[in-house]
Design a protein around this motif. Sequence first.
Motif, PDB file in Angstrom:
ATOM      1  N   VAL A 171       0.841  -1.205   0.000  1.00  0.00           N
ATOM      2  CA  VAL A 171       0.000   0.000   0.000  1.00  0.00           C
ATOM      3  C   VAL A 171       0.876   1.255   0.000  1.00  0.00           C
ATOM      4  CG1 VAL A 171      -1.602   1.360   1.424  1.00  0.00           C
ATOM      5  CG2 VAL A 171      -2.062  -1.057   0.988  1.00  0.00           C
ATOM      6  N   LEU A 172       1.938   1.274   0.808  1.00  0.00           N
ATOM      7  CA  LEU A 172       2.831   2.436   0.822  1.00  0.00           C
ATOM      8  C   LEU A 172       3.474   2.660  -0.541  1.00  0.00           C
ATOM      9  CD1 LEU A 172       4.674   2.197   4.272  1.00  0.00           C
ATOM     10  CD2 LEU A 172       2.880   3.789   3.596  1.00  0.00           C
ATOM     11  N   TRP A 173       4.024   1.600  -1.143  1.00  0.00           N
ATOM     12  CA  TRP A 173       4.673   1.749  -2.452  1.00  0.00           C
ATOM     13  C   TRP A 173       3.666   2.191  -3.513  1.00  0.00           C
ATOM     14  CZ3 TRP A 173       9.499   2.354  -1.786  1.00  0.00           C
ATOM     15  CH2 TRP A 173      10.250   1.561  -0.934  1.00  0.00           C
ATOM     16  N   LEU A 174       2.457   1.639  -3.467  1.00  0.00           N
ATOM     17  CA  LEU A 174       1.441   2.007  -4.463  1.00  0.00           C
ATOM     18  C   LEU A 174       0.901   3.420  -4.229  1.00  0.00           C
ATOM     19  CD1 LEU A 174      -0.418  -1.403  -4.847  1.00  0.00           C
ATOM     20  CD2 LEU A 174       1.168  -0.326  -6.462  1.00  0.00           C
ATOM     21  N   ALA A 175       0.805   3.840  -2.978  1.00  0.00           N
ATOM     22  CA  ALA A 175       0.396   5.222  -2.694  1.00  0.00           C
ATOM     23  C   ALA A 175       1.433   6.193  -3.242  1.00  0.00           C
ATOM     24  CB  ALA A 175       0.209   5.423  -1.188  1.00  0.00           C
ATOM     25  N   SER A 176       2.698   5.865  -3.066  1.00  0.00           N
ATOM     26  CA  SER A 176       3.758   6.695  -3.614  1.00  0.00           C
ATOM     27  C   SER A 176       3.661   6.722  -5.134  1.00  0.00           C
ATOM     28  CB  SER A 176       5.124   6.168  -3.167  1.00  0.00           C
ATOM     29  OG  SER A 176       6.161   6.928  -3.726  1.00  0.00           O
ATOM     30  N   ALA A 177       3.427   5.570  -5.749  1.00  0.00           N
ATOM     31  CA  ALA A 177       3.294   5.494  -7.213  1.00  0.00           C
ATOM     32  C   ALA A 177       2.145   6.375  -7.693  1.00  0.00           C
ATOM     33  CB  ALA A 177       3.069   4.047  -7.647  1.00  0.00           C
ATOM     34  N   ALA A 178       1.028   6.323  -6.978  1.00  0.00           N
ATOM     35  CA  ALA A 178      -0.130   7.141  -7.372  1.00  0.00           C
ATOM     36  C   ALA A 178       0.192   8.630  -7.280  1.00  0.00           C
ATOM     37  CB  ALA A 178      -1.331   6.796  -6.489  1.00  0.00           C
ATOM     38  N   LEU A 179       0.916   9.021  -6.269  1.00  0.00           N
ATOM     39  CA  LEU A 179       1.292  10.432  -6.131  1.00  0.00           C
ATOM     40  C   LEU A 179       2.248  10.863  -7.237  1.00  0.00           C
ATOM     41  CD1 LEU A 179       1.606  10.460  -2.259  1.00  0.00           C
ATOM     42  CD2 LEU A 179       0.046  11.903  -3.602  1.00  0.00           C
TER      43      LEU A 179
END
Length: 185
Positions: free
Chosen positions: A159-167
């Motif tokens: 979730v952290l890596w994907l949240a960063s990717a989305a940003l």
Amino acid sequence: MTRSINPHLLGWSAVAALLAVPFVAGAPWTPADYVFAAVMLGVAGGAIELGQRASTGLSYRAGTLVAVAAAFLLVWINAAVGFFGSEDNDVNAVFGLVLLVAVGGTLLARLRPRGVARAMVAAAATQLAIGLTGLAAGWAAPGPVGVRTTLGGTAFFCVLWLASAALFARAARQSAQSRTASPSI
């Protein structure tokens, strides 16, 4: 005349304060523990500085913060208690691959948001692959608690890596929109 607060000085002061907390609290740390913490906080602070200088956009800067937090927590948790079993389990070193993918991909992208977004997705995929491989190989602590801990930790970091990717993807879209909105001369 009002004086503004220097955000760089504020950030590095916060790093120093964080390093002082265990000392003031009387934590049973060795000098090596303090050196490790100082290096970790210094690298994290430097990565945040680099991300803040790479773009003035809020999405890019937030993506940097989330990615640095994910990397920091991944290393810290593995050093403190271990992701698979205890911190003494050598197999935990495999999580260095996640960091290699995230950092290597970011550098290959030359800090451009679209490429960094892809690097963060690749980091999430690597995290997931390692977590599932660890479960299949029996690297997790025995019993249902070990399985839940491994699955929960894997999901948390994904979730952290994907949240960063989305940003970062949002930052790429914003950058593309601003380029098309401003006329070429």
